[in-house]
Every structure is written in C-alpha cells, then in structure tokens.
Design a protein around this motif. Structure first.
Motif, PDB file in Angstrom:
ATOM      1  N   VAL A 280       2.177  -6.840 -11.425  1.00 59.16           N
ATOM      2  CA  VAL A 280       1.966  -6.653  -9.991  1.00 59.16           C
ATOM      3  C   VAL A 280       0.644  -5.930  -9.790  1.00 59.16           C
ATOM      4  O   VAL A 280       0.227  -5.132 -10.626  1.00 59.16           O
ATOM      5  N   GLU A 281       0.009  -6.252  -8.685  1.00 52.70           N
ATOM      6  CA  GLU A 281      -1.200  -5.530  -8.273  1.00 52.70           C
ATOM      7  C   GLU A 281      -0.830  -4.630  -7.116  1.00 52.70           C
ATOM      8  O   GLU A 281      -0.118  -5.037  -6.213  1.00 52.70           O
ATOM      9  N   ARG A 282      -1.327  -3.411  -7.161  1.00 54.71           N
ATOM     10  CA  ARG A 282      -1.099  -2.476  -6.074  1.00 54.71           C
ATOM     11  C   ARG A 282      -2.404  -1.768  -5.747  1.00 54.71           C
ATOM     12  O   ARG A 282      -3.267  -1.585  -6.607  1.00 54.71           O
ATOM     13  N   GLU A 283      -2.504  -1.357  -4.475  1.00 49.70           N
ATOM     14  CA  GLU A 283      -3.672  -0.611  -4.044  1.00 49.70           C
ATOM     15  C   GLU A 283      -3.266   0.842  -3.835  1.00 49.70           C
ATOM     16  O   GLU A 283      -2.244   1.137  -3.231  1.00 49.70           O
ATOM     17  N   LEU A 284      -4.081   1.728  -4.367  1.00 53.09           N
ATOM     18  CA  LEU A 284      -3.839   3.154  -4.241  1.00 53.09           C
ATOM     19  C   LEU A 284      -5.195   3.831  -4.098  1.00 53.09           C
ATOM     20  O   LEU A 284      -6.090   3.608  -4.915  1.00 53.09           O
ATOM     21  N   ASP A 285      -5.374   4.584  -3.035  1.00 48.99           N
ATOM     22  CA  ASP A 285      -6.655   5.255  -2.769  1.00 48.99           C
ATOM     23  C   ASP A 285      -7.818   4.265  -2.767  1.00 48.99           C
ATOM     24  O   ASP A 285      -8.866   4.511  -3.362  1.00 48.99           O
ATOM     25  N   ASN A 286      -7.606   3.129  -2.118  1.00 50.84           N
ATOM     26  CA  ASN A 286      -8.620   2.072  -1.974  1.00 50.84           C
ATOM     27  C   ASN A 286      -9.089   1.479  -3.301  1.00 50.84           C
ATOM     28  O   ASN A 286     -10.178   0.914  -3.379  1.00 50.84           O
ATOM     29  N   LYS A 287      -8.292   1.600  -4.335  1.00 52.12           N
ATOM     30  CA  LYS A 287      -8.572   0.968  -5.622  1.00 52.12           C
ATOM     31  C   LYS A 287      -7.391   0.089  -5.990  1.00 52.12           C
ATOM     32  O   LYS A 287      -6.243   0.445  -5.733  1.00 52.12           O
ATOM     33  N   LYS A 288      -7.685  -1.060  -6.608  1.00 52.88           N
ATOM     34  CA  LYS A 288      -6.619  -1.958  -7.037  1.00 52.88           C
ATOM     35  C   LYS A 288      -6.260  -1.683  -8.488  1.00 52.88           C
ATOM     36  O   LYS A 288      -7.131  -1.481  -9.329  1.00 52.88           O
ATOM     37  N   TYR A 289      -4.950  -1.686  -8.749  1.00 47.33           N
ATOM     38  CA  TYR A 289      -4.435  -1.459 -10.083  1.00 47.33           C
ATOM     39  C   TYR A 289      -3.502  -2.597 -10.461  1.00 47.33           C
ATOM     40  O   TYR A 289      -2.731  -3.084  -9.629  1.00 47.33           O
ATOM     41  N   LEU A 290      -3.565  -2.993 -11.715  1.00 45.08           N
ATOM     42  CA  LEU A 290      -2.662  -4.007 -12.250  1.00 45.08           C
ATOM     43  C   LEU A 290      -1.645  -3.296 -13.125  1.00 45.08           C
ATOM     44  O   LEU A 290      -2.008  -2.549 -14.038  1.00 45.08           O
ATOM     45  N   PHE A 291      -0.382  -3.508 -12.821  1.00 41.98           N
ATOM     46  CA  PHE A 291       0.696  -2.924 -13.613  1.00 41.98           C
ATOM     47  C   PHE A 291       1.387  -4.035 -14.385  1.00 41.98           C
ATOM     48  O   PHE A 291       1.716  -5.075 -13.822  1.00 41.98           O
ATOM     49  N   SER A 292       1.604  -3.806 -15.661  1.00 40.75           N
ATOM     50  CA  SER A 292       2.357  -4.734 -16.497  1.00 40.75           C
ATOM     51  C   SER A 292       2.834  -3.967 -17.722  1.00 40.75           C
ATOM     52  O   SER A 292       2.399  -2.842 -17.967  1.00 40.75           O
ATOM     53  N   HIS A 293       3.690  -4.596 -18.482  1.00 37.95           N
ATOM     54  CA  HIS A 293       4.172  -3.947 -19.694  1.00 37.95           C
ATOM     55  C   HIS A 293       3.100  -3.968 -20.778  1.00 37.95           C
ATOM     56  O   HIS A 293       2.714  -2.952 -21.293  1.00 37.95           O
ATOM     57  N   ALA A 294       2.641  -5.150 -21.102  1.00 36.04           N
ATOM     58  CA  ALA A 294       1.601  -5.300 -22.134  1.00 36.04           C
ATOM     59  C   ALA A 294       1.335  -6.778 -22.371  1.00 36.04           C
ATOM     60  O   ALA A 294       2.119  -7.637 -21.965  1.00 36.04           O
TER      61      ALA A 294
ATOM     62  N   LYS B  73       0.858  -1.181   0.000  1.00 39.17           N
ATOM     63  CA  LYS B  73       0.000   0.000   0.000  1.00 39.17           C
ATOM     64  C   LYS B  73       0.895   1.232   0.000  1.00 39.17           C
ATOM     65  O   LYS B  73       1.767   1.371   0.842  1.00 39.17           O
ATOM     66  N   ASN B  74       0.697   2.102  -0.964  1.00 42.52           N
ATOM     67  CA  ASN B  74       1.537   3.284  -1.129  1.00 42.52           C
ATOM     68  C   ASN B  74       0.688   4.526  -1.312  1.00 42.52           C
ATOM     69  O   ASN B  74      -0.463   4.453  -1.709  1.00 42.52           O
ATOM     70  N   ASN B  75       1.296   5.646  -1.046  1.00 41.56           N
ATOM     71  CA  ASN B  75       0.648   6.918  -1.336  1.00 41.56           C
ATOM     72  C   ASN B  75       0.916   7.354  -2.766  1.00 41.56           C
ATOM     73  O   ASN B  75       0.079   7.940  -3.415  1.00 41.56           O
ATOM     74  N   THR B  76       2.116   7.070  -3.243  1.00 38.74           N
ATOM     75  CA  THR B  76       2.528   7.497  -4.573  1.00 38.74           C
ATOM     76  C   THR B  76       3.257   6.366  -5.276  1.00 38.74           C
ATOM     77  O   THR B  76       4.171   5.766  -4.714  1.00 38.74           O
ATOM     78  N   ILE B  77       2.861   6.111  -6.512  1.00 36.74           N
ATOM     79  CA  ILE B  77       3.539   5.123  -7.340  1.00 36.74           C
ATOM     80  C   ILE B  77       4.135   5.854  -8.531  1.00 36.74           C
ATOM     81  O   ILE B  77       3.442   6.567  -9.256  1.00 36.74           O
ATOM     82  N   ILE B  78       5.430   5.686  -8.714  1.00 37.07           N
ATOM     83  CA  ILE B  78       6.136   6.285  -9.842  1.00 37.07           C
ATOM     84  C   ILE B  78       6.378   5.179 -10.859  1.00 37.07           C
ATOM     85  O   ILE B  78       6.984   4.160 -10.538  1.00 37.07           O
ATOM     86  N   VAL B  79       5.907   5.386 -12.073  1.00 35.89           N
ATOM     87  CA  VAL B  79       6.036   4.378 -13.123  1.00 35.89           C
ATOM     88  C   VAL B  79       7.130   4.800 -14.105  1.00 35.89           C
ATOM     89  O   VAL B  79       7.135   5.937 -14.587  1.00 35.89           O
ATOM     90  N   VAL B  80       8.041   3.868 -14.375  1.00 35.54           N
ATOM     91  CA  VAL B  80       9.120   4.100 -15.338  1.00 35.54           C
ATOM     92  C   VAL B  80       8.902   3.128 -16.503  1.00 35.54           C
ATOM     93  O   VAL B  80       9.173   1.944 -16.384  1.00 35.54           O
TER      94      VAL B  80
END
Length: 166
Positions: A115-129, A4-11
């Motif tokens: 990876v799945e991450r939660e931000l502001d009580n919402k789940k997000y899936l991060f992947s390349h494609a 659980k994070n406040n800020t996610i930086i995507v590169v």
C-alpha cells in the motif's frame, strides 16, 4: 485508494504473537491507521506458541480488520506460501495449513501485498518484503503480457493479482 493520516502504526511479523493487541485502542480512531505487514501464522518454535493458538490469533486479526476501517492487512512471505506455494516455500504448518490457506482464500479481498500512504506530504510504500520479486512471480503465474504489467500502477497491479483466485 490513498489515505491521508497523521499517524501510521506498523505491526510487523506477527507469527502467532499477541502483541498486536496493543494497537486495539487505535481502532477507528481519527487520524490513525494500523498497517499489519503480514506473516500472521507459522510461530517460531522457540517462542512456544502453539500452532492452534497462532491460528486463533490469526482469526482474531481477520475479525479486527473487518471491524475497523483504519486497518490494513498486508501479505508476508509466509502468507504467500499458503496462497501461492509456487512463489514461497517458507516454514509451513502442515497440520493447520489447509485452514490457514482457506482463511487467506476466503478473505483475499482484505489482504494486499503493498500500500502507498501519504504522511507529512511524503509518499511511503509499505510492504512485507521482496515486492518486485513477488510482482514478477505473480505476473508469471498468471501469464501476463508486458503491456498488462505496464498499463496500471505497480501497487494496484500486484494487489489485483494477489486477490485473484489461486
């Protein structure tokens, strides 16, 4: 593991570029996570980044990831081409390809597909494609039965498969 994070930086799509170093001040900083979306090597010819400079940059990213708990490294389609040539046949560095492949093999524990991450009580899936396509290809490569595919979580399954020895 869900963080659980406040800020996610995507590169995204490094391709040998050094702009990722702008995130260094956020390494191990409370409330931040840095997520690399992959494609660490295979620089674009028009950007005039040498293959050797790109390889050096990739090694620095691996060191950065290993040194910082709030950094996640994902695999992109170009990276898959080094680990699993059967799945992706992207632009490829044949001169340094063996070393790039070894770096992925030797460090496969730090490279996930999603990876799945939660931000502001919402789940997000991060992947390349192409997560679904990659998952199916990995399942076929390792001859998994449908029960094995359905028994675990999607993200866990594809990451476990990507960590296997190629």
């Amino acid at each position: 593991m869900e963080k659980k994070n406040n800020t996610i930086i995507v590169v995204p799509d490094v391709h040998g570029r050094t702009a990722w170093k702008n995130v260094i001040p956020y390494a191990n900083k409370e409330g931040y996570e840095i997520i690399f979306l992959g494609d660490y090597h295979d620089p674009y010819p028009h950007e005039h980044i040498s293959s050797n400079d790109s390889l050096k940059n990739f090694k620095e990213i691996i060191e950065f990831r290993r040194a910082n708990d709030n950094v996640t490294t994902l695999i992109g389609n170009h990276d898959l081409g080094y680990r699993f040539r059967e799945i992706c046949q992207c632009r490829h560095d044949y001169f340094n390809g063996g070393e790039v492949r070894s770096l992925f093999e030797d460090n496969r524990d730090i490279f996930d597909i999603a990876v799945e991450r939660e931000l502001d009580n919402k789940k997000y899936l991060f992947s390349h494609a192409f997560v679904r396509k990659i998952c199916l290809a990995l399942c076929a490569l390792y001859f998994l039965k449908i029960e094995e595919i359905e028994s675990g979580g999607f993200v866990i399954l594809i990451n476990d498969l990507s960590h296997k020895e190629a």
